[in-house]
Design an enzyme around this catalytic site. Structure first.
Site, mmCIF file in Angstrom:
data_model
loop_
_atom_site.group_PDB
_atom_site.id
_atom_site.type_symbol
_atom_site.label_atom_id
_atom_site.label_comp_id
_atom_site.label_asym_id
_atom_site.label_seq_id
_atom_site.Cartn_x
_atom_site.Cartn_y
_atom_site.Cartn_z
ATOM 1 N N SER A 115 57.800 13.886 44.197
ATOM 2 C CA SER A 115 56.422 13.398 44.068
ATOM 3 C C SER A 115 55.408 14.275 44.790
ATOM 4 C CB SER A 115 56.322 11.962 44.591
ATOM 5 O OG SER A 115 56.762 11.876 45.930
ATOM 6 N N HIS A 161 50.900 10.761 50.594
ATOM 7 C CA HIS A 161 51.145 11.893 49.694
ATOM 8 C C HIS A 161 49.920 12.799 49.673
ATOM 9 C CE1 HIS A 161 54.612 9.666 48.236
ATOM 10 N NE2 HIS A 161 54.947 10.708 47.481
#
Length: 292
Positions: free
Chosen positions: A43, A268
């Site tokens: 990811s 993230h």
């Protein structure tokens, strides 16, 4: 100057121009128009939540660092098979309806980037566990005690166990694409380089921040070593991102906290973080030779 040397210098100059292009310093310039680029990863590569999402199953953005790099280089072909949640095992097995990532790599591939290993050591579980334990003791170090209380460092052992798995991925890439240049990207920091962190913006207890920071650096050190041992080059995405961690104000951070202010998944990279990783990759691509 001979023709071959002139061509080599022109190629390096074009790569440098491409690196500036991603950062906004110049127009894209095709460094190697015959380049056939394949991106593998999890990811942090795919860019979940960053517009525009082009694969909902894998949470893949067309503004992630592979896409930015491909556009800056003006490659002949580009295949991004990165997928959220991927581990090294997903290089060989289908994931969320997608074929194994390694099937994208062929004898015609000339450039491969790999960013993998974070999920092999249990990134999601680590952040969840540390957040849960830290909620009861935000000034202490409960997560450190949890992972080291038995006399061994569980996360250090996980990093060590992941090393041969990453090496196996790189061996498979070389076997499938013997002419390809292979680059392994490390992971940028979530937490600041010093200080107690920013509970509860990032759910890490103050006393756990040094341990979590050290674990991130241990993972990157392993990736660097495995890359060097596997005829690949390591791309440092950690050092350029220091000062842009998830504890920084929204305009300064490249990593989002638990409640993102920019379109991205919690903990993230945001669009700026993906752009910074593309800059680091392009700068590394511009360097001559191979090795660490």
């Amino acid at each position: 100057m001979g023709k071959s040397r002139r061509r080599a210098l022109l190629g390096l100059a074009a790569l440098g121009a491409a690196a500036l292009a991603v950062g906004g310093g110049a127009a894209p310039s095709p460094a190697t128009p015959a380049e056939r680029y394949v991106a593998l990863g999890d990811s942090y590569t795919s860019g979940p939540g960053i517009p525009r999402q082009v694969d909902a199953d894998c949470a893949r953005s067309d503004r992630n660092y592979p896409s930015l790099t491909a556009r800056a280089l003006g490659v002949a072909s580009f295949t991004d098979v990165s997928c959220g949640g991927a581990t090294t095992a997903d290089m060989w097995r289908p994931q969320r309806g997608n074929p194994p990532q390694l099937t994208a790599v062929s004898k015609d591939t000339t450039l491969v980037t790999v960013q993998i290993g974070g999920n092999d050591i249990g990134f999601g579980e680590i952040m969840s566990t540390c957040g849960r334990l830290g909620a009861a003791d935000p000034a202490g170090a409960p997560c450190t005690a949890h992972y080291t209380g038995g006399g061994t460092d569980v996360l250090a052992d996980r990093v060590e166990a992941a090393a041969p798995l990453v090496g196996k991925v790189l061996d498979a890439v070389h076997e499938r694409s013997p002419r390809a240049r292979v680059y392994v990207l490390g992971y940028p920091p979530i937490l600041p380089e010093s200080g107690p962190g920013c509970w509860p913006v990032v759910a890490a207890a103050a006393g756990d921040v040094p341990y979590m920071r050290a674990t991130a650096k241990r993972l990157n050190a392993m990736l660097r070593e495995v890359a060097g041992d596997s005829r690949a080059r390591y791309v440092d995405t950690y050092a350029p991102a220091v000062g842009h961690d998830a504890c920084r104000p929204p305009a300064e951070r490249w990593m989002e906290p638990l409640v993102p202010a920019s379109p991205a998944a919690p903990l993230h990279p945001n669009a700026a973080g993906e752009r910074a990783m593309a800059d680091a990759l392009l700068a590394r691509l511009a360097e001559p030779g191979r090795g660490r």
